[in-house]
Write an enzyme that holds these catalytic residues in place. Structure first.
Site, PDB file in Angstrom:
ATOM      1  N   HIS A  14       1.208  -1.679  -0.436  1.00  0.00           N
ATOM      2  CA  HIS A  14      -0.111  -0.223  -0.078  1.00  0.00           C
ATOM      3  C   HIS A  14       1.045   1.444   0.285  1.00  0.00           C
ATOM      4  O   HIS A  14       1.839   1.199   0.760  1.00  0.00           O
ATOM      5  CB  HIS A  14      -1.059  -0.151   1.321  1.00  0.00           C
ATOM      6  CG  HIS A  14      -0.165   0.484   2.849  1.00  0.00           C
ATOM      7  ND1 HIS A  14       0.047   1.458   3.404  1.00  0.00           N
ATOM      8  CD2 HIS A  14       0.373  -0.666   3.571  1.00  0.00           C
ATOM      9  CE1 HIS A  14       1.225   1.034   4.484  1.00  0.00           C
ATOM     10  NE2 HIS A  14       0.797  -0.107   4.684  1.00  0.00           N
ATOM     11  N   LYS A  39      -6.981   6.015  -4.757  1.00  0.00           N
ATOM     12  CA  LYS A  39      -6.310   6.522  -3.407  1.00  0.00           C
ATOM     13  C   LYS A  39      -5.369   4.813  -2.498  1.00  0.00           C
ATOM     14  O   LYS A  39      -6.233   3.797  -2.808  1.00  0.00           O
ATOM     15  CB  LYS A  39      -7.206   6.512  -2.180  1.00  0.00           C
ATOM     16  CG  LYS A  39      -7.174   7.698  -1.083  1.00  0.00           C
ATOM     17  CD  LYS A  39      -8.531   8.271  -0.187  1.00  0.00           C
ATOM     18  CE  LYS A  39      -8.919   8.566   0.973  1.00  0.00           C
ATOM     19  NZ  LYS A  39      -9.119   9.631   1.016  1.00  0.00           N
ATOM     20  N   HIS A 124      13.427  -1.686   7.015  1.00  0.00           N
ATOM     21  CA  HIS A 124      12.371  -0.990   6.795  1.00  0.00           C
ATOM     22  C   HIS A 124      12.391   0.419   8.007  1.00  0.00           C
ATOM     23  O   HIS A 124      12.232   1.422   8.064  1.00  0.00           O
ATOM     24  CB  HIS A 124      10.563  -1.476   7.329  1.00  0.00           C
ATOM     25  CG  HIS A 124       9.729  -0.702   7.243  1.00  0.00           C
ATOM     26  ND1 HIS A 124       9.251  -0.829   5.990  1.00  0.00           N
ATOM     27  CD2 HIS A 124       8.649  -0.348   7.597  1.00  0.00           C
ATOM     28  CE1 HIS A 124       7.786   0.128   5.983  1.00  0.00           C
ATOM     29  NE2 HIS A 124       7.557  -0.330   7.033  1.00  0.00           N
ATOM     30  N   HIS A 128      12.468   4.590   7.857  1.00  0.00           N
ATOM     31  CA  HIS A 128      11.778   5.237   8.552  1.00  0.00           C
ATOM     32  C   HIS A 128      12.522   6.200   9.477  1.00  0.00           C
ATOM     33  O   HIS A 128      12.876   7.664   9.138  1.00  0.00           O
ATOM     34  CB  HIS A 128      11.162   4.804   9.686  1.00  0.00           C
ATOM     35  CG  HIS A 128       9.827   4.704   8.610  1.00  0.00           C
ATOM     36  ND1 HIS A 128       8.460   5.319   8.010  1.00  0.00           N
ATOM     37  CD2 HIS A 128       9.106   3.025   8.874  1.00  0.00           C
ATOM     38  CE1 HIS A 128       7.664   4.115   7.616  1.00  0.00           C
ATOM     39  NE2 HIS A 128       7.957   3.224   8.214  1.00  0.00           N
ATOM     40  N   ASP A 340       4.352   5.082   5.374  1.00  0.00           N
ATOM     41  CA  ASP A 340       5.167   3.832   4.328  1.00  0.00           C
ATOM     42  C   ASP A 340       5.368   4.519   3.032  1.00  0.00           C
ATOM     43  O   ASP A 340       5.831   4.696   1.937  1.00  0.00           O
ATOM     44  CB  ASP A 340       4.954   2.495   4.174  1.00  0.00           C
ATOM     45  CG  ASP A 340       5.205   1.590   4.989  1.00  0.00           C
ATOM     46  OD1 ASP A 340       5.596   2.324   6.092  1.00  0.00           O
ATOM     47  OD2 ASP A 340       4.394   0.407   5.506  1.00  0.00           O
ATOM     48  N   ARG A 450     -15.760  15.853  11.773  1.00  0.00           N
ATOM     49  CA  ARG A 450     -14.532  16.249  11.569  1.00  0.00           C
ATOM     50  C   ARG A 450     -13.629  17.187  12.070  1.00  0.00           C
ATOM     51  O   ARG A 450     -13.939  18.386  11.096  1.00  0.00           O
ATOM     52  CB  ARG A 450     -13.885  14.733  10.605  1.00  0.00           C
ATOM     53  CG  ARG A 450     -14.315  13.586  10.875  1.00  0.00           C
ATOM     54  CD  ARG A 450     -14.304  13.087   8.990  1.00  0.00           C
ATOM     55  NE  ARG A 450     -12.595  13.150   8.793  1.00  0.00           N
ATOM     56  CZ  ARG A 450     -12.049  12.598   7.020  1.00  0.00           C
ATOM     57  NH1 ARG A 450     -13.003  11.778   7.057  1.00  0.00           N
ATOM     58  NH2 ARG A 450     -10.942  11.966   7.285  1.00  0.00           N
ATOM     59  N   ASN A 529      -7.747  25.014   5.814  1.00  0.00           N
ATOM     60  CA  ASN A 529      -7.456  24.734   5.026  1.00  0.00           C
ATOM     61  C   ASN A 529      -7.220  22.500   4.973  1.00  0.00           C
ATOM     62  O   ASN A 529      -7.212  22.438   6.009  1.00  0.00           O
ATOM     63  CB  ASN A 529      -5.238  24.384   5.531  1.00  0.00           C
ATOM     64  CG  ASN A 529      -4.576  23.585   4.364  1.00  0.00           C
ATOM     65  OD1 ASN A 529      -4.856  23.501   3.558  1.00  0.00           O
ATOM     66  ND2 ASN A 529      -3.729  23.570   4.634  1.00  0.00           N
ATOM     67  N   SER A 531      -6.823  19.574   2.529  1.00  0.00           N
ATOM     68  CA  SER A 531      -6.557  18.740   1.107  1.00  0.00           C
ATOM     69  C   SER A 531      -7.737  18.195  -0.075  1.00  0.00           C
ATOM     70  O   SER A 531      -9.175  18.417   0.160  1.00  0.00           O
ATOM     71  CB  SER A 531      -6.161  17.314   1.308  1.00  0.00           C
ATOM     72  OG  SER A 531      -7.059  16.815   1.762  1.00  0.00           O
TER      73      SER A 531
END
Length: 567
Positions: A14, A39, A124, A128, A340, A450, A529, A531
């Site tokens: 993903h 998405k 991994h 990060h 990720d 939200r 603001n 997205s």
């Protein structure tokens, strides 16, 4: 010495992405979803994102010296390290055989590469850590990485000094804060990739300590997990899977709900918010307790009060806000693409470090994606048969529209990477009008409960924010000073918290101008603001994406380059 050209690829299942680092500097980066319009691009390969990065840097596929990926092949990992000991996975593996990386091989084939570059696998959590520390601007720092899992590791405590990153401690599966929070989100019925909703929902609930002991015991130490008998109950390090951890937490959370039905509460006064805010609040408190416990341990071990955060858990702004307020923390950098998708960057930076390339410097902007000229924008508007006017001052034009109570789709400059819109692909509204929170959520077809983020000028941060800190990446929760809150009603969450973005005049002149002019007209120092997308699609990238979302939603206006469209 010739430039070293490194292509970072996240080839996970993903949020695939690509990043180009040339001579140690980050030149381009984009998520695959922004180009395919699917998405999270689940199951996709980062082919289009890699093609964009090559084009943006003026390179051909055969100019690549190295392809770096933020994963160590699981089969190889288990062969080399029986039992899944996580401590040996914090490594850089150069010259990995291409046959061990079938998804990388598929991307290179799609790019029609003739000269096969070096392939490097970066563990991994090292990727990060590299993405967080190497762009933090800190010379020395504590580094905390927390996510679901990667290469069988779920939590890493590390230390950055100069150019080197060293391991302090790691926790492996089944000790996973990421899986705990994902299971909490699933229990609440909010859907996949919806942990941000859980964080927002938590503010409506009455926080309790129901889950704190369980999470601290299972997710912050090796000893605690062994005492709980997790391995004996369901976990075998050679055969168990991450799904087993997820199922454990689903069952554990269900048990707490059965023992106290008050965790599943009704909040009738909030439209669309039917149940579960107390459970969300309990889970959020437990997550913050675990993260602050880990930070305390880490800072005691390293002696460094400057902290870098990465991994998907670091996208939790509320937890980041709690960490920022800790007495031990002198300064905080959260990688804005902490999940990720940002690990194509981490893999590329770690490879550049191994090649001896210069430091990339401090991250000041995430605008590393595609950009479009006014000529291309005009062509797209004409093809769409949209009427438009032109402006030589997009910021002031947008401010006037916002002050009139209109919503504005805003597309300017290069697209940003990461999950936060930071003034390049945004939907804007006035924070001075309390109704605009509902209006903007309706435009995006989201739940009205939200929260939305306020954007303010850099120069207002010290006087406006309780922390007095700059917040360029909208990833650390804060509060407005008490006396300013009444002027920004639409920006406040139900508990009074905010997720601010501070905007630099030097880096984003038009966006800064919009905020400044809106403040002059309305006496409100912030604009809202969020997205530029609706609930079901990724953030827009191109003029065509912007026009499609403008038409499909109830947006009032579109300010795109030097053009203005109104319905």
């Amino acid at each position: 010495m010739p430039d070293v050209n490194i292509l970072g690829l996240n080839t996970g299942d993903h949020d695939p992405s690509a990043c180009i680092v040339v001579d140690g500097q980050v030149v381009a980066m984009v998520e695959e979803e922004r180009l395919t319009r699917q998405k999270h691009a689940v199951g996709a390969l980062p082919v289009r994102s890699a093609q964009f990065c090559l084009e943006a840097s003026g390179l051909s596929p055969d100019d690549l010296d190295c392809v770096a990926v933020p994963w160590v092949d699981n089969a190889r990992y288990l062969r080399l390290h029986p039992g899944g000991n996580p401590r040996v996975t914090f490594q850089f593996h150069p010259d990995t055989p291409l046959n061990d990386c079938p998804r990388v091989r598929s991307v290179l084939r799609a790019l029609r590469v003739r000269r096969i570059p070096q392939v490097a696998c970066v563990s991994h959590h090292l990727a990060h850590a590299s993405a967080a520390f190497r762009m933090s601007g800190f010379d020395e720092a504590s580094i905390l990485i927390a996510d679901g899992w990667g290469d069988r590791v779920s939590t890493t405590l590390a230390c950055g000094r100069g150019r080197e990153i060293s391991l302090v401690d790691q926790l492996s599966l089944p000790r996973s804060l990421g899986y705990f929070y994902s299971a909490l989100t699933e229990t609440l019925g909010l859907g996949p990739f919806a942990e941000g909703k859980t964080m927002g929902l938590a503010a409506y609930g009455a926080a309790s300590d129901h889950l704190v002991d369980e999470v601290l015991k299972h997710c912050t130490s090796e000893d605690g997990a062994r005492l709980a008998g997790l391995e004996a109950d369901y976990w075998d390090p050679t055969r168990s899977t991450p799904e087993d951890v997820f199922r454990y937490w689903m069952g554990s959370i269900a048990g707490f709900v059965d023992s106290d039905r008050g965790l599943i509460n009704d909040v009738a006064e909030v439209p669309g918010l039917k149940r579960g805010s107390n459970l969300a609040a309990a889970g959020q408190r437990a997550l913050e307790a675990a993260m602050t416990t880990l930070v305390t341990r880490l800072v005691a071990a390293t002696g460094h009060g400057q902290l870098c955060l990465g991994g998907g858990v670091a996208l939790n702004c509320s937890a980041n806000g709690s960490i920022a307020r800790m007495a031990q923390i002198e300064d905080l950098f959260v990688q804005p693409a902490a999940g990720d998708a940002g690990n194509s960057l981490g893999a590329a930076l770690e490879a550049a470090h191994a090649f001896g390339e210069p430091s990339p410097g401090t991250l000041t902007s995430t605008s590393l994606g595609p950009a479009f000229t006014n000529e291309l924008i005009r062509t797209e508007l004409d093809l769409a048969e949209l009427s438009y006017t032109e402006t030589d001052d997009p910021g002031a034009t947008a401010a006037g529209l916002l002050a009139d109570g209109l919503t504005v789709g805003w597309m300017q400059g290069r697209a940003e990477f990461g999950p936060r819109a930071l003034g390049h692909r945004s939907i804007l509204a006035s924070s001075a009008r309390p109704e605009m929170k509902n209006v903007l959520n309706d435009v995006k077809r989201r739940e009205r409960w939200r929260p939305l983020a306020p954007a303010i000028r850099d120069e207002d941060a010290a006087a406006a924010l309780r922390s007095q800190r700059l917040a360029p990446f909208m990833i650390v929760a804060d509060r407005f000073r008490r006396e300013l809150a009444p002027s920004v009603p639409a920006a406040l969450h139900v508990d009074g918290s905010i997720r601010p973005q501070t905007v630099s005049r030097e880096l984003q002149a038009d966006y800064h101008r919009a905020i400044e002019e809106h403040s002059r007209i309305t006496s409100s120092l912030a604009i809202l603001n969020t997205s530029f997308n609706d609930e079901k699609e990724p953030m827009v990238t191109s003029p065509r994406d912007s026009v499609a979302t403008f038409r499909r939603t109830d947006l009032d206006c579109l300010v795109i380059g030097n053009f203005v469209c109104r319905k």
